[in-house]
Design a protein around this motif. Structure first.
Motif, PDB file in Angstrom:
ATOM      1  N   ILE A 183       0.861  -1.178   0.000  1.00  0.00           N
ATOM      2  CA  ILE A 183       0.000   0.000   0.000  1.00  0.00           C
ATOM      3  C   ILE A 183       0.900   1.231   0.000  1.00  0.00           C
ATOM      4  CG2 ILE A 183      -1.861   1.227   1.182  1.00  0.00           C
ATOM      5  CD1 ILE A 183      -2.373  -1.422   2.730  1.00  0.00           C
ATOM      6  N   THR A 184       0.677   2.117  -0.970  1.00  0.00           N
ATOM      7  CA  THR A 184       1.455   3.355  -1.027  1.00  0.00           C
ATOM      8  C   THR A 184       0.502   4.514  -0.834  1.00  0.00           C
ATOM      9  OG1 THR A 184       2.663   2.214  -2.759  1.00  0.00           O
ATOM     10  CG2 THR A 184       3.306   4.480  -2.310  1.00  0.00           C
ATOM     11  N   PHE A 185       0.881   5.459   0.030  1.00  0.00           N
ATOM     12  CA  PHE A 185       0.034   6.624   0.269  1.00  0.00           C
ATOM     13  C   PHE A 185       0.881   7.881   0.200  1.00  0.00           C
ATOM     14  CE2 PHE A 185      -1.814   9.729   3.295  1.00  0.00           C
ATOM     15  CZ  PHE A 185      -3.031   9.946   2.658  1.00  0.00           C
ATOM     16  N   ASP A 186       0.461   8.826  -0.643  1.00  0.00           N
ATOM     17  CA  ASP A 186       1.143  10.105  -0.731  1.00  0.00           C
ATOM     18  C   ASP A 186       2.649   9.920  -0.986  1.00  0.00           C
ATOM     19  OD1 ASP A 186       0.865  12.779  -0.823  1.00  0.00           O
ATOM     20  OD2 ASP A 186       0.829  13.117   1.345  1.00  0.00           O
ATOM     21  N   GLY A 187       2.961   8.937  -1.834  1.00  0.00           N
ATOM     22  CA  GLY A 187       4.352   8.720  -2.212  1.00  0.00           C
ATOM     23  C   GLY A 187       5.167   7.854  -1.269  1.00  0.00           C
ATOM     24  N   ALA A 188       4.574   7.426  -0.143  1.00  0.00           N
ATOM     25  CA  ALA A 188       5.340   6.622   0.807  1.00  0.00           C
ATOM     26  C   ALA A 188       4.732   5.227   0.932  1.00  0.00           C
ATOM     27  CB  ALA A 188       5.352   7.299   2.173  1.00  0.00           C
ATOM     28  N   ASP A 189       5.576   4.211   1.083  1.00  0.00           N
ATOM     29  CA  ASP A 189       5.097   2.847   1.305  1.00  0.00           C
ATOM     30  C   ASP A 189       4.629   2.747   2.760  1.00  0.00           C
ATOM     31  OD1 ASP A 189       4.738   0.154   1.775  1.00  0.00           O
ATOM     32  OD2 ASP A 189       6.448  -0.470   0.567  1.00  0.00           O
ATOM     33  N   ILE A 190       3.332   2.520   2.957  1.00  0.00           N
ATOM     34  CA  ILE A 190       2.804   2.498   4.326  1.00  0.00           C
ATOM     35  C   ILE A 190       2.394   1.097   4.758  1.00  0.00           C
ATOM     36  CG2 ILE A 190       2.016   4.902   4.289  1.00  0.00           C
ATOM     37  CD1 ILE A 190      -0.877   3.676   3.903  1.00  0.00           C
ATOM     38  N   THR A 191       2.767   0.076   3.986  1.00  0.00           N
ATOM     39  CA  THR A 191       2.328  -1.290   4.272  1.00  0.00           C
ATOM     40  C   THR A 191       2.626  -1.693   5.724  1.00  0.00           C
ATOM     41  OG1 THR A 191       3.003  -1.716   2.001  1.00  0.00           O
ATOM     42  CG2 THR A 191       2.305  -3.616   3.296  1.00  0.00           C
ATOM     43  N   ALA A 192       3.780  -1.245   6.253  1.00  0.00           N
ATOM     44  CA  ALA A 192       4.170  -1.657   7.602  1.00  0.00           C
ATOM     45  C   ALA A 192       3.983  -0.541   8.633  1.00  0.00           C
ATOM     46  CB  ALA A 192       5.630  -2.109   7.586  1.00  0.00           C
ATOM     47  N   VAL A 193       3.359   0.565   8.205  1.00  0.00           N
ATOM     48  CA  VAL A 193       3.185   1.701   9.119  1.00  0.00           C
ATOM     49  C   VAL A 193       1.990   1.432  10.044  1.00  0.00           C
ATOM     50  CG1 VAL A 193       2.569   4.153   9.207  1.00  0.00           C
ATOM     51  CG2 VAL A 193       4.214   3.342   7.504  1.00  0.00           C
ATOM     52  N   PRO A 194       2.135   1.641  11.375  1.00  0.00           N
ATOM     53  CA  PRO A 194       1.015   1.395  12.287  1.00  0.00           C
ATOM     54  C   PRO A 194      -0.168   2.347  12.061  1.00  0.00           C
ATOM     55  CG  PRO A 194       2.959   2.145  13.511  1.00  0.00           C
ATOM     56  CD  PRO A 194       3.347   2.052  12.072  1.00  0.00           C
ATOM     57  N   ALA A 195      -1.354   1.894  12.490  1.00  0.00           N
ATOM     58  CA  ALA A 195      -2.602   2.616  12.227  1.00  0.00           C
ATOM     59  C   ALA A 195      -2.547   4.071  12.684  1.00  0.00           C
ATOM     60  CB  ALA A 195      -3.769   1.897  12.910  1.00  0.00           C
ATOM     61  N   ALA A 196      -2.042   4.295  13.901  1.00  0.00           N
ATOM     62  CA  ALA A 196      -2.057   5.654  14.446  1.00  0.00           C
ATOM     63  C   ALA A 196      -1.253   6.605  13.563  1.00  0.00           C
ATOM     64  CB  ALA A 196      -1.494   5.641  15.862  1.00  0.00           C
ATOM     65  N   LYS A 197      -0.131   6.107  13.074  1.00  0.00           N
ATOM     66  CA  LYS A 197       0.750   6.932  12.225  1.00  0.00           C
ATOM     67  C   LYS A 197       0.051   7.247  10.900  1.00  0.00           C
ATOM     68  CE  LYS A 197       5.052   8.445  11.229  1.00  0.00           C
ATOM     69  NZ  LYS A 197       5.912   7.618  10.365  1.00  0.00           N
ATOM     70  N   ARG A 198      -0.676   6.253  10.366  1.00  0.00           N
ATOM     71  CA  ARG A 198      -1.360   6.471   9.089  1.00  0.00           C
ATOM     72  C   ARG A 198      -2.383   7.589   9.210  1.00  0.00           C
ATOM     73  NH1 ARG A 198      -2.207   0.524   6.234  1.00  0.00           N
ATOM     74  NH2 ARG A 198      -0.425  -0.426   7.258  1.00  0.00           N
ATOM     75  N   CYS A 199      -3.036   7.667  10.373  1.00  0.00           N
ATOM     76  CA  CYS A 199      -4.009   8.739  10.568  1.00  0.00           C
ATOM     77  C   CYS A 199      -3.296  10.088  10.563  1.00  0.00           C
ATOM     78  CB  CYS A 199      -4.768   8.552  11.881  1.00  0.00           C
ATOM     79  SG  CYS A 199      -5.901   9.899  12.221  1.00  0.00           S
ATOM     80  N   LYS A 200      -2.158  10.148  11.232  1.00  0.00           N
ATOM     81  CA  LYS A 200      -1.408  11.411  11.258  1.00  0.00           C
ATOM     82  C   LYS A 200      -0.926  11.785   9.856  1.00  0.00           C
ATOM     83  CE  LYS A 200       0.314  10.768  15.983  1.00  0.00           C
ATOM     84  NZ  LYS A 200      -0.549  11.630  16.773  1.00  0.00           N
ATOM     85  N   MET A 201      -0.688  10.756   8.999  1.00  0.00           N
ATOM     86  CA  MET A 201      -0.262  11.023   7.622  1.00  0.00           C
ATOM     87  C   MET A 201      -1.421  11.536   6.767  1.00  0.00           C
ATOM     88  SD  MET A 201       2.165   7.690   6.976  1.00  0.00           S
ATOM     89  CE  MET A 201       2.847   8.179   5.389  1.00  0.00           C
ATOM     90  N   GLY A 202      -2.657  11.284   7.233  1.00  0.00           N
ATOM     91  CA  GLY A 202      -3.786  11.828   6.493  1.00  0.00           C
ATOM     92  C   GLY A 202      -4.858  10.844   6.065  1.00  0.00           C
ATOM     93  N   ILE A 203      -4.916   9.670   6.696  1.00  0.00           N
ATOM     94  CA  ILE A 203      -5.995   8.728   6.364  1.00  0.00           C
ATOM     95  C   ILE A 203      -6.946   8.658   7.561  1.00  0.00           C
ATOM     96  CG2 ILE A 203      -6.579   6.348   5.787  1.00  0.00           C
ATOM     97  CD1 ILE A 203      -3.788   5.999   4.644  1.00  0.00           C
ATOM     98  N   ALA A 204      -8.211   8.992   7.357  1.00  0.00           N
ATOM     99  CA  ALA A 204      -9.187   8.863   8.439  1.00  0.00           C
ATOM    100  C   ALA A 204     -10.403   8.130   7.914  1.00  0.00           C
ATOM    101  CB  ALA A 204      -9.581  10.234   8.979  1.00  0.00           C
ATOM    102  N   ARG A 205     -11.088   7.455   8.810  1.00  0.00           N
ATOM    103  CA  ARG A 205     -12.216   6.636   8.377  1.00  0.00           C
ATOM    104  C   ARG A 205     -13.415   6.827   9.292  1.00  0.00           C
ATOM    105  NH1 ARG A 205     -11.318   0.425  10.007  1.00  0.00           N
ATOM    106  NH2 ARG A 205     -13.316   0.248   8.945  1.00  0.00           N
ATOM    107  N   SER A 206     -14.582   6.412   8.782  1.00  0.00           N
ATOM    108  CA  SER A 206     -15.746   6.257   9.651  1.00  0.00           C
ATOM    109  C   SER A 206     -15.977   4.759   9.775  1.00  0.00           C
ATOM    110  CB  SER A 206     -16.968   6.923   9.028  1.00  0.00           C
ATOM    111  OG  SER A 206     -17.460   6.130   7.968  1.00  0.00           O
ATOM    112  N   PHE A 207     -16.555   4.345  10.896  1.00  0.00           N
ATOM    113  CA  PHE A 207     -16.806   2.927  11.097  1.00  0.00           C
ATOM    114  C   PHE A 207     -18.243   2.594  10.725  1.00  0.00           C
ATOM    115  CE2 PHE A 207     -13.157   3.627  13.787  1.00  0.00           C
ATOM    116  CZ  PHE A 207     -12.401   2.483  13.588  1.00  0.00           C
ATOM    117  N   GLN A 208     -18.402   1.422  10.087  1.00  0.00           N
ATOM    118  CA  GLN A 208     -19.734   0.964   9.671  1.00  0.00           C
ATOM    119  C   GLN A 208     -20.626   0.822  10.906  1.00  0.00           C
ATOM    120  OE1 GLN A 208     -19.565  -2.861   7.827  1.00  0.00           O
ATOM    121  NE2 GLN A 208     -21.770  -2.931   7.460  1.00  0.00           N
TER     122      GLN A 208
END
Lengths: 242, 340
Positions: free
Chosen positions: A61-86
């Motif tokens: 998985i690449t996000f905003d030019g960086a490979d985030i496959t091994a990046v923890p969830a909390a860090k991904r949110c700080k990078m700019g990914i946020a979600r709503s839960f079903q």
């Protein structure tokens, strides 16, 4: 347009249950795409993989030019990914304002008055202003869904993942929700939206991806996808030969 | 359109603050107005209050339901004895040093027990506490399994007169309770406190919003362990005698503490305070009835858990929507600028 999110050959299984099967797709910066598929197709699992709540068995998985496959969830949110839960996951003992403040402070990294002002804006935009001091645990389903949206927006995401945010709403509520999502999109936020309420989805997205048994089976313009006999067969249970 | 703004203090919290300051002044003067037995009892109440407040932060907020905090109570107690007897430190310095050592020791323990979840975590922490108990029982210079008393010259170094020592022990206990409540409150008001409160309510949503759960829990575990050890040091400074069974007692330092937090209201700052008052009220009225006292405690715990799972404070808060420690953010508009 450059891709904000790129998923390549992503696979995940739990024993014999396959939730992602070599899935690949790209989401362009500023795009809005919808994801369709029957229940249990692996839509929410895909979100879990993108947000880091689940680790894939294979793929990248690449996000905003960086490979985030091994990046923890909390860090991904700080990078700019946020979600709503079903199934809404409110912080039940905290007020609506405080719920969104968590997103603003932890996700977007704001502080003090700046964070408070941003949260007030988000509550205004999501129609929760009059519930700001209510404990999230005592909200109705509609307000819980709004709160899911508000909390994710408070984190100032570049990529917003919406998981069946329109499910269970009345038509009028749905119209208001579509308006909010359109505004968020117009402000430059990239959106991936899982939704069974197809008319709501079609009002916003410019591309659809259909998945079944964890596998991507179609991708393209909404009209082409909705008219495709293959998709009708899988998604709507229509026999194309009838 | 009215402009909205955010405030944190409420009328109830301002009144509570004034009452707390007045109560503190009266309590600080207790050595002049209270008898020896009362002074001792109040000292014990303050130390239990501090333990309950710490356990509540760890279990009620960080979700770390440990039944092994007696490991740190005992560790702190033994550090008081070891550092004064062999290190020549002043007892108060030894107690603080015990806190620092406990913080260091708690890190590898955390790495070990954090691998466990739920009930397994609880049992794991208990096992660690038992390892502590058995280890300290092996140290013959500290009296082995039968324990030892604090040497007379160490006791004398606190104050010359017996009443002076008792007053000092009381003030230390009162000070410790105030510091612990103050630190926990100040922590919960910060952005990390906000993150911790979010973890309390939903770990999955918290991690999705950018909160590093493992690290937050580790910080809480280390800080509570350090303070728990300091409280342990103060407990055994009051008792002047230590043994492995007393120092690492799961009943005294964990079961009663859990009882206090649960009946008071877990996951709130007010809960442990109310719980401590209720626990000592029950203990002082029922202590003469022997085992019936423990049966009564158990019955109270069961009734509270069934009828009011959020504890006594949870009932009060839900009914009146009040808060004594102003942690909440309240959104107000200019035209309803009234505290409540």
């Amino acid at each position: 347009m450059s891709a904000l999110l790129s998923v390549s050959d992503l696979s995940k299984s739990f024993g014999a249950v396959i939730v992602a099967d070599e899935t690949s797709f790209e989401v362009a910066q500023g795009a809005a795409i919808g994801i369709l598929g029957p229940n249990g197709a692996g839509k929410t699992s895909l979100f879990n993989l993108i947000t880091g709540a689940m680790t894939p068995n294979a793929g990248r998985i690449t996000f905003d030019g960086a490979d985030i496959t091994a990046v923890p969830a909390a860090k991904r949110c700080k990078m700019g990914i946020a979600r709503s839960f079903q199934v809404p996951q409110p912080f039940g003992g905290m007020t609506v304002f405080e719920n969104a403040l968590v997103g603003a402070v932890q996700g977007a990294g704001l502080s003090g008055r700046e964070a408070e002002a941003h949260v007030l804006d988000v509550l205004e935009a999501t129609g929760l202003m009059n519930k700001a001091n209510v404990r999230a645990g005592s909200l109705s389903l509609l307000d819980r869904k709004r709160l899911e949206m508000a909390r994710a927006l408070a984190a100032k995401p570049k990529l917003l993942l919406l998981d069946e945010i329109a499910g269970g709403l009345t038509d009028a509520e749905c119209v208001a929700l579509i308006e909010t999502i359109k505004n968020v999109h117009a402000a430059g936020t990239t959106i991936i939206w899982i939704e069974h309420v197809v008319h709501a989805l079609l009002a916003v997205v410019e591309k659809l991806i259909v998945i079944n048994f964890g596998k991507k089976i179609a991708e393209g313009a909404p009209k082409t996808i909705m008219d495709s006999p293959h998709v009708k067969e899988i998604y709507l249970g229509v026999d194309p030969h009838a | 359109m009215t402009t909205a703004f955010v405030t944190r203090s409420t009328r109830a919290s301002r009144i509570a603050m004034i009452i707390a300051v007045l109560a503190l002044i009266v309590l600080a003067a207790a050595p002049w107005w209270a008898g020896r037995a009362d002074l001792r009892l109040m000292g014990e109440i303050f130390l239990y209050l501090a333990l309950a407040c710490l356990w509540n932060l760890m279990a009620g907020y960080a979700g770390l339901v440990s039944v092994g905090q007696q490991a740190f109570v005992g560790f702190g107690g033994y550090m008081l004895f070891a550092l004064t007897m062999f290190g020549g430190l002043h007892p108060v310095v030894a107690i603080l040093a015990g806190g620092v050592l406990a913080a260091i020791v708690s890190v590898p323990i955390a790495i070990l027990v954090f691998r466990l979840r739920g009930a397994y975590f609880a049992i794991g922490t208990w096992v660690v506490a038992e390892v502590f108990r058995l280890s300290f029982a092996q140290v013959s210079s500290l009296g082995g399994g039968s324990g030892s008393s604090l040497p007379v010259d160490v006791v004398r170094s606190l104050a010359d007169s017996r009443s002076g020592r008792e007053a000092l022990a009381y003030w230390l206990a009162l000070g410790a309770a105030v510091v612990v409540i103050g630190v926990v409150y100040a922590f919960l008001r910060t952005r990390r406190g906000l993150a911790l409160t979010a973890i309390r309510d939903s770990e999955v949503a918290a991690s999705g919003l950018g909160i590093d759960i493992w690290r937050t829990k580790l910080e809480v575990y280390v800080v509570t362990s350090a303070f728990t050890a300091i409280i342990g040091g103060l407990i055994f400074l009051q008792k002047l005698r230590i043994s492995p069974d007393a120092a690492f007692s799961v009943n005294d330092w964990t079961a009663f503490v859990i009882f206090i937090v649960v009946i008071g209201g877990i996951g709130t700052l007010e809960g442990p305070i109310i719980g401590t008052l209720l626990f000592f009220a029950l203990r002082e009225t029922l202590a003469d009835y022997g085992t019936a006292y423990l049966i009564a405690l158990g019955a109270v715990a069961i009734v509270v858990m069934l009828k009011a799972p959020k504890g006594v404070w949870g009932l009060i808060r839900d009914r009146f929507d009040i808060e004594l420690f102003p942690l909440s953010y309240r959104v107000r508009t200019r035209d309803d600028h009234q505290g409540n």
